[in-house]
Design a protein around this motif. Structure first.
Motif, PDB file in Angstrom:
ATOM      1  N   TRP A   1       0.815  -1.217   0.000  1.00 22.83           N
ATOM      2  CA  TRP A   1       0.000   0.000   0.000  1.00 22.83           C
ATOM      3  C   TRP A   1       0.854   1.275   0.000  1.00 22.83           C
ATOM      4  O   TRP A   1       0.344   2.359  -0.265  1.00 22.83           O
ATOM      5  CB  TRP A   1      -0.932   0.025   1.200  1.00 22.83           C
ATOM      6  CG  TRP A   1      -1.946  -1.077   1.219  1.00 22.83           C
ATOM      7  CD1 TRP A   1      -2.035  -2.141   0.359  1.00 22.83           C
ATOM      8  CD2 TRP A   1      -3.018  -1.230   2.142  1.00 22.83           C
ATOM      9  NE1 TRP A   1      -3.078  -2.951   0.693  1.00 22.83           N
ATOM     10  CE2 TRP A   1      -3.719  -2.419   1.797  1.00 22.83           C
ATOM     11  CE3 TRP A   1      -3.455  -0.509   3.243  1.00 22.83           C
ATOM     12  CZ2 TRP A   1      -4.819  -2.870   2.497  1.00 22.83           C
ATOM     13  CZ3 TRP A   1      -4.552  -0.945   3.955  1.00 22.83           C
ATOM     14  CH2 TRP A   1      -5.231  -2.123   3.569  1.00 22.83           C
TER      15      TRP A   1
ATOM     16  N   LEU B   1       2.528   4.580   1.252  1.00 23.26           N
ATOM     17  CA  LEU B   1       2.116   5.581   2.246  1.00 23.26           C
ATOM     18  C   LEU B   1       0.659   5.416   2.657  1.00 23.26           C
ATOM     19  O   LEU B   1       0.264   5.791   3.764  1.00 23.26           O
ATOM     20  CB  LEU B   1       2.346   6.988   1.706  1.00 23.26           C
ATOM     21  CG  LEU B   1       3.805   7.455   1.580  1.00 23.26           C
ATOM     22  CD1 LEU B   1       3.872   8.821   0.927  1.00 23.26           C
ATOM     23  CD2 LEU B   1       4.474   7.489   2.957  1.00 23.26           C
ATOM     24  N   TYR B   2      -0.150   4.859   1.772  1.00 22.49           N
ATOM     25  CA  TYR B   2      -1.567   4.673   2.087  1.00 22.49           C
ATOM     26  C   TYR B   2      -1.766   3.686   3.237  1.00 22.49           C
ATOM     27  O   TYR B   2      -2.846   3.633   3.830  1.00 22.49           O
ATOM     28  CB  TYR B   2      -2.327   4.190   0.850  1.00 22.49           C
ATOM     29  CG  TYR B   2      -2.429   5.226  -0.239  1.00 22.49           C
ATOM     30  CD1 TYR B   2      -3.275   6.315  -0.120  1.00 22.49           C
ATOM     31  CD2 TYR B   2      -1.658   5.121  -1.388  1.00 22.49           C
ATOM     32  CE1 TYR B   2      -3.370   7.274  -1.118  1.00 22.49           C
ATOM     33  CE2 TYR B   2      -1.738   6.066  -2.398  1.00 22.49           C
ATOM     34  CZ  TYR B   2      -2.604   7.150  -2.255  1.00 22.49           C
ATOM     35  OH  TYR B   2      -2.692   8.099  -3.239  1.00 22.49           O
ATOM     36  N   SER B   3      -0.746   2.910   3.540  1.00 23.01           N
ATOM     37  CA  SER B   3      -0.870   1.958   4.642  1.00 23.01           C
ATOM     38  C   SER B   3      -1.052   2.659   5.981  1.00 23.01           C
ATOM     39  O   SER B   3      -1.564   2.078   6.935  1.00 23.01           O
ATOM     40  CB  SER B   3       0.375   1.055   4.704  1.00 23.01           C
ATOM     41  OG  SER B   3       1.546   1.820   4.958  1.00 23.01           O
TER      42      SER B   3
ATOM     43  N   PHE C   1      -3.164   4.854   6.619  1.00 26.57           N
ATOM     44  CA  PHE C   1      -4.593   5.044   6.869  1.00 26.57           C
ATOM     45  C   PHE C   1      -5.173   3.934   7.749  1.00 26.57           C
ATOM     46  O   PHE C   1      -6.245   4.104   8.328  1.00 26.57           O
ATOM     47  CB  PHE C   1      -5.366   5.123   5.549  1.00 26.57           C
ATOM     48  CG  PHE C   1      -5.182   6.425   4.825  1.00 26.57           C
ATOM     49  CD1 PHE C   1      -5.730   7.597   5.318  1.00 26.57           C
ATOM     50  CD2 PHE C   1      -4.449   6.482   3.647  1.00 26.57           C
ATOM     51  CE1 PHE C   1      -5.562   8.803   4.659  1.00 26.57           C
ATOM     52  CE2 PHE C   1      -4.274   7.682   2.974  1.00 26.57           C
ATOM     53  CZ  PHE C   1      -4.829   8.851   3.480  1.00 26.57           C
TER      54      PHE C   1
END
Length: 239
Positions: free
Chosen positions: A127, A129-131, A133
């Motif tokens: 994911w 950087l979206y990880s 979230f």
């Protein structure tokens, strides 16, 4: 052992929370060994959590005769005295009954553990950087765990006479305007307390114009506690 430390730093959510927990560990180490507290480290957080004050209902004959006007008046008073959403949140996690840093550390510990457990069950490595979230639902769940974990502490701190963090007294403090105010207009001013910049909503005490960049002195607080009344400071800094 190497696999254990790898899990602490991978994926990204684990790395972020592990670093934060490391900083907290250093803070508590200094606190226990040298007696260094929040004040000494320069990031004091003063929290004054008000208790909800519910007015008594008027059930006498006079109240009945007054009709809906009396009921509306009571509802307005109740609304004015009810704490805001943020204060309700602070009250929910026992800030004010338990020291702020202890509540914060407990919360971050649960987020950290939650991140380690969740990322072991869900593969978020791809994911990027979206990880990060994934920390949002974990943090929401951690709020409730923090609530239940700090509940037993409330009685302990009450028994030892803890009465919450001292609220900052802004009366007489000098600060700098971040906006221009005049008449009934409410603006913002910045005050430095123990090297910490704090922004407050302010209004001109006499209605005179106070310009952006002027230095002001807090003279009073509004009745609804929503802003402070200030006067332009009589000093060489304003000339």
């Amino acid at each position: 052992m190497g696999e254990f430390f790898y899990g602490l730093m991978h994926p990204l959510p684990n790395a972020v929370m592990t670093v934060i927990m490391g900083i907290l560990a250093v803070y508590w180490l200094f606190t226990f060994l040298f007696g260094v507290g929040v004040d000494d480290l320069g990031f004091d957080v003063d929290v004054d959590v008000p208790e909800a004050d519910v007015p008594d209902a008027d059930i006498s004959g006079a109240g009945t005769e007054a009709g809906t006007d009396t009921g509306d008046s009571e509802q307005e008073v109740a609304a004015e005295k009810s704490p805001g959403l943020f204060m309700r949140f602070l009250n929910f996690v026992n800030i004010g009954r338990v020291p702020f840093m202890l509540v914060l550390s407990t919360f971050k510990f649960f987020v950290w553990v939650g991140s380690l457990v969740t990322t072991s069950l869900v593969n978020v490595t791809s994911w990027g950087l979206y990880s990060l979230f994934i920390l949002i639902p974990i943090a929401i769940a951690a709020v409730f765990f923090t609530k239940f974990a700090t509940n037993p502490m409330v009685r302990f701190f009450r028994e030892i006479g803890y009465k919450g963090e001292d609220a900052i007294d802004f009366l007489g403090r000098s600060g700098k305007m971040l906006s221009t105010i005049k008449g009934e207009k409410i603006g913002t001013a910045e005050f430095t307390i123990d090297n910490n910049p704090i922004k407050l909503s302010v209004k001109s005490l006499g209605g005179d114009e106070i310009k952006y960049g002027d230095y002001v002195v807090v003279m009073d607080e509004s009745e609804d506690k929503k802003y402070y009344l200030v006067n332009r400071e009589l000093s060489i800094r304003n000339f």
